[in-house]
Scaffold this active site. Structure first.
Site, PDB file in Angstrom:
ATOM      1  CG  HIS A   1      -1.572 -23.993  -5.269  1.00  0.00           C
ATOM      2  ND1 HIS A   1      -1.208 -25.216  -4.771  1.00  0.00           N
ATOM      3  CD2 HIS A   1      -2.824 -23.762  -4.791  1.00  0.00           C
ATOM      4  CE1 HIS A   1      -2.194 -25.699  -4.026  1.00  0.00           C
ATOM      5  NE2 HIS A   1      -3.180 -24.840  -4.024  1.00  0.00           N
TER       6      HIS A   1
ATOM      7  CE  LYS B   1     -10.260 -23.255 -11.366  1.00  0.00           C
ATOM      8  NZ  LYS B   1      -9.460 -23.126 -10.178  1.00  0.00           N
TER       9      LYS B   1
ATOM     10  CB  ILE C   1      -7.388 -38.772  15.870  1.00  0.00           C
ATOM     11  CG1 ILE C   1      -7.866 -37.385  16.162  1.00  0.00           C
ATOM     12  CG2 ILE C   1      -7.865 -39.264  14.522  1.00  0.00           C
ATOM     13  CD1 ILE C   1      -7.316 -36.416  15.165  1.00  0.00           C
TER      14      ILE C   1
ATOM     15  CE  LYS D   1      -4.395 -27.445 -10.750  1.00  0.00           C
ATOM     16  NZ  LYS D   1      -5.806 -27.636 -10.913  1.00  0.00           N
TER      17      LYS D   1
ATOM     18  CE  LYS E   1     -10.487 -18.634  -2.919  1.00  0.00           C
ATOM     19  NZ  LYS E   1     -10.470 -20.016  -3.430  1.00  0.00           N
TER      20      LYS E   1
ATOM     21  CE  LYS F   1     -19.340 -34.778  -1.170  1.00  0.00           C
ATOM     22  NZ  LYS F   1     -20.480 -34.178  -0.485  1.00  0.00           N
TER      23      LYS F   1
ATOM     24  CG  ASP G   1       1.429 -27.200  -4.412  1.00  0.00           C
ATOM     25  OD1 ASP G   1       0.552 -27.178  -5.301  1.00  0.00           O
ATOM     26  OD2 ASP G   1       1.948 -26.177  -3.949  1.00  0.00           O
ATOM     27  CG  HIS G   2      -4.383 -29.398  -5.919  1.00  0.00           C
ATOM     28  ND1 HIS G   2      -4.509 -28.389  -5.015  1.00  0.00           N
ATOM     29  CD2 HIS G   2      -5.115 -29.013  -7.000  1.00  0.00           C
ATOM     30  CE1 HIS G   2      -5.271 -27.439  -5.520  1.00  0.00           C
ATOM     31  NE2 HIS G   2      -5.656 -27.788  -6.736  1.00  0.00           N
TER      32      HIS G   2
ATOM     33  N   GLY H   1     -15.067 -36.410   4.879  1.00  0.00           N
ATOM     34  CA  GLY H   1     -14.917 -35.004   4.461  1.00  0.00           C
ATOM     35  C   GLY H   1     -15.010 -34.809   2.955  1.00  0.00           C
ATOM     36  CG  ASP H   2     -16.184 -31.055   0.392  1.00  0.00           C
ATOM     37  OD1 ASP H   2     -17.268 -31.658   0.461  1.00  0.00           O
ATOM     38  OD2 ASP H   2     -15.958 -30.059  -0.324  1.00  0.00           O
ATOM     39  CG  LEU H   3      -9.096 -33.948  -0.284  1.00  0.00           C
ATOM     40  CD1 LEU H   3      -8.942 -32.856  -1.338  1.00  0.00           C
ATOM     41  CD2 LEU H   3      -7.818 -34.054   0.530  1.00  0.00           C
TER      42      LEU H   3
HETATM   43  C1  BG6 Z   1      -6.751 -24.858  -3.080  1.00  0.00           C
HETATM   44  C2  BG6 Z   1      -7.161 -23.610  -2.370  1.00  0.00           C
HETATM   45  O1  BG6 Z   1      -5.468 -25.261  -2.669  1.00  0.00           O
HETATM   46  O2  BG6 Z   1      -6.742 -24.630  -4.483  1.00  0.00           O
HETATM   47  C3  BG6 Z   1      -8.510 -23.136  -2.855  1.00  0.00           C
HETATM   48  O3  BG6 Z   1      -7.206 -23.853  -0.975  1.00  0.00           O
HETATM   49  C4  BG6 Z   1      -8.530 -23.017  -4.355  1.00  0.00           C
HETATM   50  O4  BG6 Z   1      -8.864 -21.901  -2.249  1.00  0.00           O
HETATM   51  C5  BG6 Z   1      -8.003 -24.280  -5.015  1.00  0.00           C
HETATM   52  O5  BG6 Z   1      -9.862 -22.781  -4.755  1.00  0.00           O
HETATM   53  C6  BG6 Z   1      -7.853 -24.095  -6.506  1.00  0.00           C
HETATM   54  O6  BG6 Z   1      -7.511 -25.297  -7.101  1.00  0.00           O
HETATM   55  P1  BG6 Z   1      -7.839 -25.614  -8.625  1.00  0.00           P
HETATM   56  O7  BG6 Z   1      -7.224 -26.940  -8.872  1.00  0.00           O
HETATM   57  O8  BG6 Z   1      -9.327 -25.617  -8.744  1.00  0.00           O
HETATM   58  O9  BG6 Z   1      -7.234 -24.499  -9.417  1.00  0.00           O
END
Ligand code: BG6
Length: 516
Positions: free
Chosen positions: A253, A359, A99, A195, A354, A28, A190-191, A24-26
């Site tokens: 977030h 950004k 799975i 940061k 969005k 990669k 929670d990415h 998947g994308d994540l």
């Molecule tokens: C993700 C969302 O958790 O965070 C996306 O599902 C969003 O929709 C993304 O684009 C934004 O993350 P970042 O790190 O690019 O600000």
């Protein structure tokens, strides 16, 4: 302390990393590059292995090629397909797996044991589920049934958002996972918490004598948190149309960033103490009592056709896999109050959307104005002091203060003390996923969300979602490429404030004519 000792502390204990959803994308874009960066920085020694798991058949060679390309394209360290890289790639294996089939998990276990022997790994296993949450339950249960959890070392489960759709579904999901894993073995990503500058918020607040004494309702007028994106929903229309901005960014977030700004200093710098303080903030959020309160304090919008930098942009409803009559919000803004001693009366304005013009992720802390009876305040129109924390894509901090215009006797002008971390030569900040993988492998759960945080955040957000569901009006429209519905500006104007321009925003986009 020597450099070697530092590295030892940073080094992850030997472990096998399982990436479910390896095609998947994540995986990669984020996970393979993160593993490579950790390796390059010596945070991962030779005693590791990675098993990519997905349904699709793939030979070991094809999989290693995939890993190579992902690193080439997305990693902050570049590599050649040379002996050094091949030695690294040897640690990667692939397993095609249905799975729902327990036998497949037994085979996976045999493959794992062989790798553990080869690389002298003491049975530590980290399961990263880069999968749809509906699959978390069955994967956890089959990991157990297939004998994957019987090894000698630790076992950890790392899972991605969205963690549920509302409190009820999150509880069900949690229940399924908890049948197999203990809370302390679960790492909910929670990415944003990975940061660099989000983690820096804590340091800025608690390591500087001049912020903490001012960090309260006596001195702070309001806090503005912006997470704006220029992208639309890309190829994620199917998921996004179901989630919307509130669930996609608002529940996780945005509230996490708010907790970092608002939390009390923890009694000790230990994961549970820090997370205790964050959950206290979430419990202090003033819930919207009814639909009317939601209407008064929350703005939802959806983008319609528009343009940005001369490029036409389609309406949300025309995006791929989006219902042409969708009422899903692509913009969410709220005025939030943290009802505790420190913050009573201070509005937190949080917004995300969005197809906004830039950004950026930024926090602006606006301080209260100087009292008017002081001579300077009488004579000049003073701008308030601001502390701005730039999280992404620019990293830095700036403080806006008032000073005399050089050479002038009567003019005071705001000037910025600007620290631009991303402008510094040689700074190559680790990606969020790198930190988080590294932390999970070392057993540091500070920057992962605990169950009570997730549940409390859902209780707050559910009231908004419920009110919207009953509201026949649907979201307000805003042209793609604009700053969202004007109602969001009015909400601040009601309180005598305005949005401060964020990094990259044209000054003339801003509504300045607000009486203060
Ligand atoms: C993700 C969302 O958790 O965070 C996306 O599902 C969003 O929709 C993304 O684009 C934004 O993350 P970042 O790190 O690019 O600000």
């Amino acid at each position: 302390m020597t450099e070697n000792h530092d590295l030892e502390l940073l080094q992850t204990p030997g472990a096998v990393f399982f990436i479910f959803g390896a095609t998947g994308d994540l995986a990669k874009r984020k996970l393979f590059p993160a593993i490579y960066s950790l390796y390059r920085e010596g945070k991962l020694a030779e005693d590791f292995a990675v098993i990519g798991v997905a349904r699709r058949p793939r030979t070991q060679e094809e999989f290693r090629e995939d890993v190579f390309h992902s690193i080439q394209e997305f990693c902050r360290y570049k590599t050649e397909n040379d002996d050094r890289f091949r030695a690294f790639a040897e640690h990667f294996e692939y397993k095609s797996l249905d799975i729902n089939n327990v036998d497949g998990f037994r085979e996976l276990n045999d493959q794992t044991v062989a790798l553990e022997e080869r690389y002298h790994i003491p049975g530590n296993r980290l399961f990263y589920l880069a999968l749809a949450p509906e699959l978390f339950g069955s994967v956890s249960s089959n990991l157990q049934k297939g004998g994957m959890l019987n090894s000698a070392g630790w076992k950890r489960l790392v899972i991605e958002k969205p963690f549920g759709y509302d409190l009820k579904s999150a509880e069900e999901l949690n229940e399924q996972i908890r049948q197999v894993f203990k809370e302390e073995e679960i790492y909910r990503i929670d990415h944003y918490l990975g940061k660099e500058m989000v983690q820096n918020i804590e340091v800025i607040r608690f390591a500087n004598a001049f912020f903490e004494p001012l960090w309260n309702n006596k001195h702070i007028a309001n806090v503005q948190i912006t997470l704006s994106e220029t992208v639309g929903v890309e190829e994620r229309g199917g998921y996004y149309d179901h989630a919307g901005a509130l669930r996609d960014m608002g529940q996780n977030h945005m509230l996490q960033m708010l907790t970092m700004i608002a939390m009390e200093p923890p009694s000790r710098l230990l994961p549970e103490d820090i997370r205790d303080e964050k959950v206290k903030v979430l419990r202090s959020l003033r819930p919207y009592a009814n639909a009317e309160e939601v209407k008064k304090n929350v703005v939802r919008g959806q983008y319609v056709q528009g343009s940005s930098r001369g490029k036409d942009l389609p309406a949300y409803r025309d995006e791929e896999k989006v219902d042409p009559e969708s009422n899903t919000e692509t913009y969410y803004m709220a005025r939030v109050f943290v009802d505790n001693f420190r913050w009573a009366g201070v509005p937190f304005y949080i917004r995300t959307g969005k197809r906004l013009p830039v950004k950026t992720t930024e926090v602006v802390v606006e301080f209260k104005g100087m009292p008017n009876n002081v001579y300077l305040g009488k004579k000049y129109k003073l701008e308030p002091n601001l502390l701005v924390i730039r999280v992404n894509p620019m990293e830095g901090i700036y403080v806006k203060i008032n000073a005399k215009r050089p050479g002038s006797e009567s003019e005071i002008e705001p000037l910025a003390m600007d620290f631009c971390q991303s402008c510094m030569v040689g700074i190559n900040s680790p990606e969020a996923y790198e930190r988080l993988l590294h932390d999970a492998a070392r057993g540091d759960s500070t920057y992962f969300t605990r169950w009570d945080e997730v549940a409390t955040a859902w209780s707050f957000v559910d009231r908004i979602a419920e009110a919207w569901k009953q509201d026949p009006e649907g979201p307000l429209q805003y042209p793609a490429g604009s700053w969202g519905p004007k109602e969001a500006d009015q909400l601040l104007a009601e309180d005598g404030f305005h949005w401060w321009p964020v990094n990259g925003q044209e000054e003339d986009d801003v509504v300045w004519e607000v009486n203060k």
